[in-house]
Design a protein around this motif. Sequence first.
Motif, mmCIF file in Angstrom:
data_model
loop_
_atom_site.group_PDB
_atom_site.id
_atom_site.type_symbol
_atom_site.label_atom_id
_atom_site.label_comp_id
_atom_site.label_asym_id
_atom_site.label_seq_id
_atom_site.Cartn_x
_atom_site.Cartn_y
_atom_site.Cartn_z
ATOM 1 N N PRO A 151 0.832 -1.208 0.000
ATOM 2 C CA PRO A 151 0.000 0.000 0.000
ATOM 3 C C PRO A 151 0.867 1.259 0.000
ATOM 4 N N THR A 152 0.455 2.244 -0.783
ATOM 5 C CA THR A 152 1.263 3.449 -0.965
ATOM 6 C C THR A 152 0.404 4.693 -0.813
ATOM 7 N N LEU A 153 0.903 5.632 -0.044
ATOM 8 C CA LEU A 153 0.285 6.951 0.083
ATOM 9 C C LEU A 153 1.166 7.948 -0.652
ATOM 10 N N LEU A 154 0.580 8.681 -1.596
ATOM 11 C CA LEU A 154 1.284 9.723 -2.339
ATOM 12 C C LEU A 154 0.782 11.076 -1.853
ATOM 13 N N LEU A 155 1.672 11.904 -1.351
ATOM 14 C CA LEU A 155 1.296 13.220 -0.843
ATOM 15 C C LEU A 155 1.720 14.286 -1.840
ATOM 16 N N VAL A 162 7.916 21.907 -8.426
ATOM 17 C CA VAL A 162 8.919 20.904 -8.781
ATOM 18 C C VAL A 162 8.245 19.614 -9.246
ATOM 19 N N ILE A 163 7.340 19.098 -8.415
ATOM 20 C CA ILE A 163 6.564 17.905 -8.765
ATOM 21 C C ILE A 163 5.104 18.317 -8.858
ATOM 22 N N ARG A 164 4.567 18.293 -10.048
ATOM 23 C CA ARG A 164 3.202 18.765 -10.257
ATOM 24 C C ARG A 164 2.183 17.649 -10.044
ATOM 25 N N SER A 165 0.943 18.051 -9.852
ATOM 26 C CA SER A 165 -0.108 17.085 -9.518
ATOM 27 C C SER A 165 -0.300 16.038 -10.602
ATOM 28 N N TRP A 166 -0.129 16.433 -11.873
ATOM 29 C CA TRP A 166 -0.341 15.451 -12.936
ATOM 30 C C TRP A 166 0.699 14.331 -12.872
ATOM 31 N N THR A 167 1.905 14.658 -12.384
ATOM 32 C CA THR A 167 2.920 13.623 -12.220
ATOM 33 C C THR A 167 2.523 12.633 -11.136
#
Length: 211
Positions: A151-155, A162-167
């Motif tokens: 299980p993975t949570l991406l914040l 730098v890291i955009r939401s679409w990524t």
Amino acid sequence: MYARLGRELARERRVFVYDPPGHGFSEGRPAYPACISHLTDHLAAWLERAGLVGVPVLGHSLGGEVIIDLAARYPSHVSALIACAPTGIPENPSVRMQLLRLLRDLPRERLALLWPGLRAYWRCGGVCMVRLARDQEAHMTGPLLGQVRVPTLLLDGLADPVIRSWTVRRIQEVLPDAVVRQIPDAPHALTDTHPRAVAAYTLNFLKDLDL
């Protein structure tokens, strides 16, 4: 980068804050680490030596990429991932573009992070930073994403240039058990600027998994 978050998490959990070789106060050596795989292998060995195999792990930025690599290549070493604004996957921008994005992000960060952040970059050294950034362009984390089985949570910080939401959404599409939580007004260093929000999402995620 992790001090404020570590204190928040420590209210409910026992927390270990790890410095990879060549970062923080951990010494590297010439030409090491030379690539992201070196960081992953070192983290795996450290977890074994510390008796922490099978624990949840949290990583920010490049650390988020490393822990995903860890879960793919050392599946028994982790029980869950919390990746905060993970870099490099599936988007691998050039070193120049990464630098420009970081410069855009600087005014959005806490001023109190500036001095310790500069000291940390100085200790790491420009050669090591460029070496790792270039490795991101060739790092095979994209195919490795499909091998992650925890299980993975991406914040996702919504003020992060730098890291955009679409990524983050593209990563979620490939990871079989990933959920995304967004933090308004959070820049790239969301572990420092929004430690309570990151800690709350992390602790609730782990509670839902009974971990």
